[in-house]
Design a protein around this motif. Structure first.
Motif, mmCIF file in Angstrom:
data_model
loop_
_atom_site.group_PDB
_atom_site.id
_atom_site.type_symbol
_atom_site.label_atom_id
_atom_site.label_comp_id
_atom_site.label_asym_id
_atom_site.label_seq_id
_atom_site.Cartn_x
_atom_site.Cartn_y
_atom_site.Cartn_z
ATOM 1 N N SER A 1 41.229 28.435 37.728
ATOM 2 C CA SER A 1 39.984 29.185 37.651
ATOM 3 C C SER A 1 39.675 29.934 38.944
ATOM 4 O O SER A 1 38.934 30.913 38.918
ATOM 5 C CB SER A 1 38.817 28.273 37.265
ATOM 6 O OG SER A 1 38.516 27.397 38.317
ATOM 7 N N CYS A 2 40.238 29.518 40.054
ATOM 8 C CA CYS A 2 39.967 30.194 41.325
ATOM 9 C C CYS A 2 40.383 31.671 41.296
ATOM 10 O O CYS A 2 39.572 32.531 41.645
ATOM 11 C CB CYS A 2 40.652 29.471 42.479
ATOM 12 S SG CYS A 2 40.079 27.778 42.750
ATOM 13 N N PRO A 3 41.606 31.994 40.880
ATOM 14 C CA PRO A 3 41.995 33.405 40.855
ATOM 15 C C PRO A 3 41.124 34.253 39.926
ATOM 16 O O PRO A 3 40.808 35.408 40.256
ATOM 17 C CB PRO A 3 43.450 33.376 40.363
ATOM 18 C CG PRO A 3 43.946 32.038 40.793
ATOM 19 C CD PRO A 3 42.768 31.119 40.613
ATOM 20 N N SER A 4 40.702 33.705 38.807
ATOM 21 C CA SER A 4 39.847 34.488 37.912
ATOM 22 C C SER A 4 38.471 34.702 38.529
ATOM 23 O O SER A 4 37.870 35.766 38.365
ATOM 24 C CB SER A 4 39.740 33.824 36.536
ATOM 25 O OG SER A 4 39.101 32.568 36.636
ATOM 26 N N GLN A 5 37.971 33.717 39.266
ATOM 27 C CA GLN A 5 36.694 33.904 39.954
ATOM 28 C C GLN A 5 36.816 34.929 41.076
ATOM 29 O O GLN A 5 35.915 35.755 41.269
ATOM 30 C CB GLN A 5 36.192 32.579 40.512
ATOM 31 C CG GLN A 5 35.702 31.641 39.436
ATOM 32 C CD GLN A 5 34.937 30.480 40.024
ATOM 33 O OE1 GLN A 5 34.152 30.654 40.948
ATOM 34 N NE2 GLN A 5 35.161 29.303 39.481
ATOM 35 N N MET A 6 37.928 34.906 41.794
ATOM 36 C CA MET A 6 38.146 35.894 42.854
ATOM 37 C C MET A 6 38.209 37.300 42.261
ATOM 38 O O MET A 6 37.642 38.247 42.827
ATOM 39 C CB MET A 6 39.423 35.577 43.630
ATOM 40 C CG MET A 6 39.283 34.386 44.545
ATOM 41 S SD MET A 6 40.730 34.082 45.562
ATOM 42 C CE MET A 6 41.663 32.975 44.507
ATOM 43 N N ALA A 7 38.864 37.445 41.125
ATOM 44 C CA ALA A 7 38.953 38.752 40.470
ATOM 45 C C ALA A 7 37.575 39.234 40.020
ATOM 46 O O ALA A 7 37.256 40.418 40.162
ATOM 47 C CB ALA A 7 39.911 38.676 39.284
ATOM 48 N N ALA A 8 36.754 38.325 39.508
ATOM 49 C CA ALA A 8 35.404 38.699 39.086
ATOM 50 C C ALA A 8 34.573 39.149 40.282
ATOM 51 O O ALA A 8 33.812 40.125 40.194
ATOM 52 C CB ALA A 8 34.731 37.523 38.376
ATOM 53 N N ILE A 9 34.715 38.465 41.401
ATOM 54 C CA ILE A 9 33.993 38.849 42.617
ATOM 55 C C ILE A 9 34.466 40.210 43.101
ATOM 56 O O ILE A 9 33.651 41.087 43.429
ATOM 57 C CB ILE A 9 34.167 37.774 43.716
ATOM 58 C CG1 ILE A 9 33.434 36.496 43.305
ATOM 59 C CG2 ILE A 9 33.690 38.284 45.077
ATOM 60 C CD1 ILE A 9 33.784 35.277 44.136
ATOM 61 N N ASP A 10 35.776 40.428 43.127
ATOM 62 C CA ASP A 10 36.326 41.713 43.555
ATOM 63 C C ASP A 10 35.804 42.860 42.688
ATOM 64 O O ASP A 10 35.449 43.922 43.200
ATOM 65 C CB ASP A 10 37.857 41.684 43.518
ATOM 66 C CG ASP A 10 38.449 40.752 44.572
ATOM 67 O OD1 ASP A 10 37.732 40.389 45.531
ATOM 68 O OD2 ASP A 10 39.626 40.383 44.418
ATOM 69 N N ALA A 11 35.736 42.629 41.391
ATOM 70 C CA ALA A 11 35.250 43.669 40.480
ATOM 71 C C ALA A 11 33.767 43.943 40.718
ATOM 72 O O ALA A 11 33.340 45.107 40.741
ATOM 73 C CB ALA A 11 35.485 43.249 39.029
ATOM 74 N N ALA A 12 32.987 42.901 40.914
ATOM 75 C CA ALA A 12 31.547 43.073 41.119
ATOM 76 C C ALA A 12 31.249 43.724 42.470
ATOM 77 O O ALA A 12 30.248 44.444 42.600
ATOM 78 C CB ALA A 12 30.842 41.727 41.010
#
Length: 79
Positions: free
Chosen positions: A22-33
């Motif tokens: 789940s860490c990489p998906s959370q990092m991707a969501a942060i990067d997008a936001a």
């Protein structure tokens, strides 16, 4: 007996795998936001710092710590 030990080992390690994924998906969501975020400069810097801290902790194997840092970054972003 070996089957029981194998099952116990699998169940013990399953949560670690879940955190790690789940860490990489959370990092991707942060990067997008971050691309469209309208935060103060101080908050933007804090989010970027927390995001980097989360990645560093993830790479070091500290997935609960990574989840906490990334969660705080997401909270500041409102996601």
């Amino acid at each position: 007996m070996l089957t029981r030990i194998s099952i116990a080992l699998f169940l013990a390690l399953a949560p670690v795998t879940a955190f790690a994924n789940s860490c990489p998906s959370q990092m991707a969501a942060i990067d997008a936001a971050l691309q469209t975020a309208s935060l103060s400069e101080a908050d933007m810097n804090k989010v970027k710092q927390l995001r980097q801290q989360g990645e560093d902790l993830h790479n070091a194997g500290d997935h609960p710590g990574s989840e906490a840092a990334l969660g705080e970054a997401k909270r500041l972003l409102g996601i």
